[in-house]
Design a protein around this motif. Structure first.
Motif, PDB file in Angstrom:
ATOM      1  N   TYR A  41       0.817  -1.215   0.000  1.00  0.00           N
ATOM      2  CA  TYR A  41       0.000   0.000   0.000  1.00  0.00           C
ATOM      3  C   TYR A  41       0.845   1.255   0.000  1.00  0.00           C
ATOM      4  CZ  TYR A  41      -3.919  -3.036   0.872  1.00  0.00           C
ATOM      5  OH  TYR A  41      -4.874  -4.004   0.750  1.00  0.00           O
ATOM      6  N   PRO A  42       0.359   2.293  -0.640  1.00  0.00           N
ATOM      7  CA  PRO A  42      -0.900   2.368  -1.361  1.00  0.00           C
ATOM      8  C   PRO A  42      -0.794   1.727  -2.748  1.00  0.00           C
ATOM      9  CG  PRO A  42       0.243   4.452  -1.561  1.00  0.00           C
ATOM     10  CD  PRO A  42       1.077   3.581  -0.658  1.00  0.00           C
ATOM     11  N   LYS A  93      -4.863   0.883   2.632  1.00  0.00           N
ATOM     12  CA  LYS A  93      -5.375  -0.275   3.364  1.00  0.00           C
ATOM     13  C   LYS A  93      -6.786  -0.033   3.892  1.00  0.00           C
ATOM     14  CE  LYS A  93      -3.866  -3.722   6.652  1.00  0.00           C
ATOM     15  NZ  LYS A  93      -2.797  -4.166   7.546  1.00  0.00           N
ATOM     16  N   HIS A  94      -7.070   1.176   4.351  1.00  0.00           N
ATOM     17  CA  HIS A  94      -8.358   1.451   4.989  1.00  0.00           C
ATOM     18  C   HIS A  94      -9.232   2.473   4.260  1.00  0.00           C
ATOM     19  CE1 HIS A  94      -7.138  -1.006   8.342  1.00  0.00           C
ATOM     20  NE2 HIS A  94      -6.022  -0.312   8.445  1.00  0.00           N
ATOM     21  N   PHE A  95      -8.741   3.044   3.190  1.00  0.00           N
ATOM     22  CA  PHE A  95      -9.559   3.990   2.427  1.00  0.00           C
ATOM     23  C   PHE A  95      -9.053   4.065   0.992  1.00  0.00           C
ATOM     24  CE2 PHE A  95      -6.051   6.616   3.798  1.00  0.00           C
ATOM     25  CZ  PHE A  95      -5.842   7.497   2.754  1.00  0.00           C
ATOM     26  N   THR A  96      -9.901   4.609   0.135  1.00  0.00           N
ATOM     27  CA  THR A  96      -9.567   4.774  -1.281  1.00  0.00           C
ATOM     28  C   THR A  96      -9.741   6.228  -1.675  1.00  0.00           C
ATOM     29  OG1 THR A  96     -10.285   2.520  -1.765  1.00  0.00           O
ATOM     30  CG2 THR A  96     -10.151   4.036  -3.624  1.00  0.00           C
ATOM     31  N   ASN A  97      -8.732   6.770  -2.340  1.00  0.00           N
ATOM     32  CA  ASN A  97      -8.805   8.131  -2.858  1.00  0.00           C
ATOM     33  C   ASN A  97      -9.332   8.044  -4.287  1.00  0.00           C
ATOM     34  OD1 ASN A  97      -8.359  10.628  -4.040  1.00  0.00           O
ATOM     35  ND2 ASN A  97      -6.394  10.958  -3.021  1.00  0.00           N
TER      36      ASN A  97
END
Length: 125
Positions: A41-42, A93-97
């Motif tokens: 990640y990312p 890992k915990h969010f998407t841009n």
């Protein structure tokens, strides 16, 4: 590129060592292009696009072409938003841009995927 521009093979050994490291450390076996050598990640479309360009223009072996194909397939599976018909910028890992960076994401995708398609069509001729 440098080899052709300068008409020299002086840097070939260093380029091959760097390319070997790149292949070994910055891709997972499933075709995931990594941002860092120690962490997946990312997930980043620019890493995918750079991989395609590097593998086809610098490597250009059958294995590089197969790896580029795998990388494209994996990026479509993990980073493409079919409802919006575009790619995400980065997936952490915990969010998407999902910001639509035309120049940094979409333009590089179009360029690298078209280079890949053009490369394959020339091989088929």
């Amino acid at each position: 590129m440098l080899r052709l521009a300068l008409s020299t093979s002086e840097f070939d050994d260093s380029i091959q060592k760097g390319l070997a490291y790149y292949r070994a450390e910055l891709f997972e076996s499933d075709g995931t292009a990594k941002y860092y050598n120690h962490n997946r990640y990312p997930l980043d479309m620019h890493c995918v696009c750079q991989a395609i360009l590097t593998l086809l223009k610098v490597g250009n072996t059958d294995e590089d072409i197969q790896l580029a194909t795998k990388i494209i397939s994996k990026s479509i599976d993990t980073l493409y938003m079919s409802d919006k018909q575009r790619f995400v910028y980065q997936k952490h890992k915990h969010f998407t841009n999902k910001v639509n960076y035309i120049r940094w994401t979409q333009a590089w995708v179009y360029y690298s995927f078209s280079l890949y398609n053009n490369f394959l069509s020339k091989q088929a001729d």
